[in-house]
Design an enzyme around this catalytic site. Sequence first.
Site, short mmCIF file in Angstrom:
data_model
loop_
_atom_site.label_atom_id
_atom_site.label_comp_id
_atom_site.label_asym_id
_atom_site.label_seq_id
_atom_site.Cartn_x
_atom_site.Cartn_y
_atom_site.Cartn_z
N ASP A 1 0.70 -1.43 -0.22
CA ASP A 1 -0.24 0.32 -0.31
C ASP A 1 0.67 1.40 -0.42
OD1 ASP A 1 1.07 -0.03 2.79
OD2 ASP A 1 -0.40 -0.45 3.58
N LYS B 1 4.32 1.33 15.87
CA LYS B 1 3.20 2.37 16.48
C LYS B 1 3.52 2.62 18.31
CE LYS B 1 0.21 0.74 13.02
NZ LYS B 1 0.53 -0.30 12.11
N ASP C 1 1.73 6.43 2.77
CA ASP C 1 0.84 5.82 2.31
C ASP C 1 -0.57 5.77 1.79
OD1 ASP C 1 -0.63 4.03 4.01
OD2 ASP C 1 0.43 3.59 5.88
N1 GDD Z 1 -0.34 -11.33 3.57
C1 GDD Z 1 -0.22 -10.71 4.51
N2 GDD Z 1 -1.05 -11.25 5.25
N3 GDD Z 1 -0.52 -9.39 4.14
C2 GDD Z 1 -0.93 -8.62 5.28
C3 GDD Z 1 -0.74 -9.45 6.50
C4 GDD Z 1 -1.26 -10.31 6.53
O1 GDD Z 1 -1.49 -11.43 7.71
N4 GDD Z 1 -0.76 -8.24 7.60
C5 GDD Z 1 -0.73 -6.94 6.83
N5 GDD Z 1 -0.28 -6.81 5.56
C6 GDD Z 1 -0.04 -6.54 4.19
C7 GDD Z 1 -0.60 -4.94 4.10
O2 GDD Z 1 -1.51 -5.46 2.72
C8 GDD Z 1 -0.01 -4.00 3.58
O3 GDD Z 1 0.69 -3.95 2.33
C9 GDD Z 1 1.17 -4.54 4.86
O4 GDD Z 1 1.52 -5.88 5.14
C10 GDD Z 1 1.45 -3.30 5.65
O5 GDD Z 1 0.23 -3.64 7.18
P1 GDD Z 1 -0.50 -2.08 6.56
O6 GDD Z 1 -1.39 -3.33 7.62
O7 GDD Z 1 -1.21 -1.48 5.71
O8 GDD Z 1 0.32 -1.61 8.30
P2 GDD Z 1 0.45 -0.57 8.79
O9 GDD Z 1 0.48 0.47 7.30
O10 GDD Z 1 -0.06 -0.34 9.92
O11 GDD Z 1 2.21 -0.08 8.92
C11 GDD Z 1 3.61 -1.35 8.41
O12 GDD Z 1 3.63 0.33 7.16
C12 GDD Z 1 4.20 1.36 7.69
C13 GDD Z 1 4.81 2.21 6.44
O13 GDD Z 1 3.15 2.29 5.87
C14 GDD Z 1 4.46 -1.35 9.19
O14 GDD Z 1 5.29 -1.53 8.47
C15 GDD Z 1 5.09 0.17 9.36
O15 GDD Z 1 6.14 -0.05 10.28
C16 GDD Z 1 4.89 1.26 8.44
O16 GDD Z 1 5.75 2.33 9.43
MG MG Z 2 -0.09 0.55 5.67
#
Ligand code: GDD
Ligand code: MG
Length: 360
Positions: free
Chosen positions: A111, A162, A223
């Site tokens: 994303d 976070k 993001d």
């Molecule tokens: N296959 C799979 N299975 N993918 C997953 C799963 C899962 O269970 N959970 C999350 N993802 C994928 C999401 O689709 C996304 O592309 C990515 O892993 C990160 O998950 P998010 O749920 O979007 O996390 P976030 O945005 O709260 O935080 C993450 O991204 C930040 C940057 O945008 C973390 O990696 C943070 O450390 C980072 O700063």
């Molecule tokens: Mg994200």
Amino acid sequence: MTEAILLVGGKGTRLRPLTARTPKPMVPAAGVPFLTHQLARARAAGVEHVVLATSYLAEVFEPYFGDGSALGLSLEYVTERDPLGTGGALRNVASRLYSGPDEPVLIFNGDILTGLDIRALVATHTASGADVSLHLTRVADPRAFGLVPTDGDGRVTAFLEKPGAPEEIVTDQINAGAYVFRRSVIDAIPAGRPVSVERETFPGLLAEGAHLQGMVDSTYWLDLGTPQAFVRGSADLVLGRAPSPAVPGRCGERLVLPTASVAAGAKLTAGTVVGEGARVGAGARVTGSALLAGAVVEPGAVVTDSLIGAGARVGARTVLSGVVVGDGAVVGADNELREGVRVWCDAVLPAGAVRFSSDA
Ligand code: GDD
Ligand code: MG
């Protein structure tokens, strides 16, 4: 062969729809499903094999991207029965990788829109001999991200996902969601249970004394977690601020797909995209917005920083700013909707039903 894993699963991705019957990675940004930009950028950086790790609806990705050959990639899909978390998802696809134990594997959160120099991240990884290398970016408010402080050599000293406590806000450097892992590090993640790479794998590796290297890079980074960010990202792709080889046309103030129609006198600016079969009427002004396939903006409407879903209709003279109109919804003529309003899929708002007022 350079290979990559793209993470496109998890709970949030589908349950927080933008507009949308379509899962977020497949919602068009600058005319093509968002994921296309990430895949095309990876390909341009020399990646040949990509494993898409998803926990839902692989059947929406596969019919569109197939074996990946249209993008010059070899593409595979793995669907988790229940979401395994970011780390569990990586471990779950490890058997699909061809790389040897010491070879680098790229990993991307699905994303993120970024101008990251992917080759430079791999080069940093190789030069430093790290176990994992992370793309880091700086943001004004890091609280919604993974905080990643580094020492003078760029070596990661902690990973705080976070953080809640004010004393944990120790840096404005955050995890930008692109990594290079030594392949053996992926194999060492526990199998068969949910694992968070951010909350378990990274802190665990640091506690064991593993070498995590950060590469701070201030290139374009966004993001796409909120609809507003998604609209911004789509416009930045059209404007060329966010570089992607997959934008279907020349970058500029607007992108009008070949099957769309725009009446004379309509004004499209600031990275507006008019999707397949969409129509914009005479005198309409559309600024920094994304009109998805088959959307209709009637004459005299003024649409700013908004997402108009597939087949949705914006009535004559209606004013929208910072709004998401769901797929198939109708906002009748002479309405005024502003910041943050979301019109649900297929909802119908009659003509002259809502106006915005800031008066008391
Ligand atoms: N296959 C799979 N299975 N993918 C997953 C799963 C899962 O269970 N959970 C999350 N993802 C994928 C999401 O689709 C996304 O592309 C990515 O892993 C990160 O998950 P998010 O749920 O979007 O996390 P976030 O945005 O709260 O935080 C993450 O991204 C930040 C940057 O945008 C973390 O990696 C943070 O450390 C980072 O700063
Ligand atoms: Mg994200």
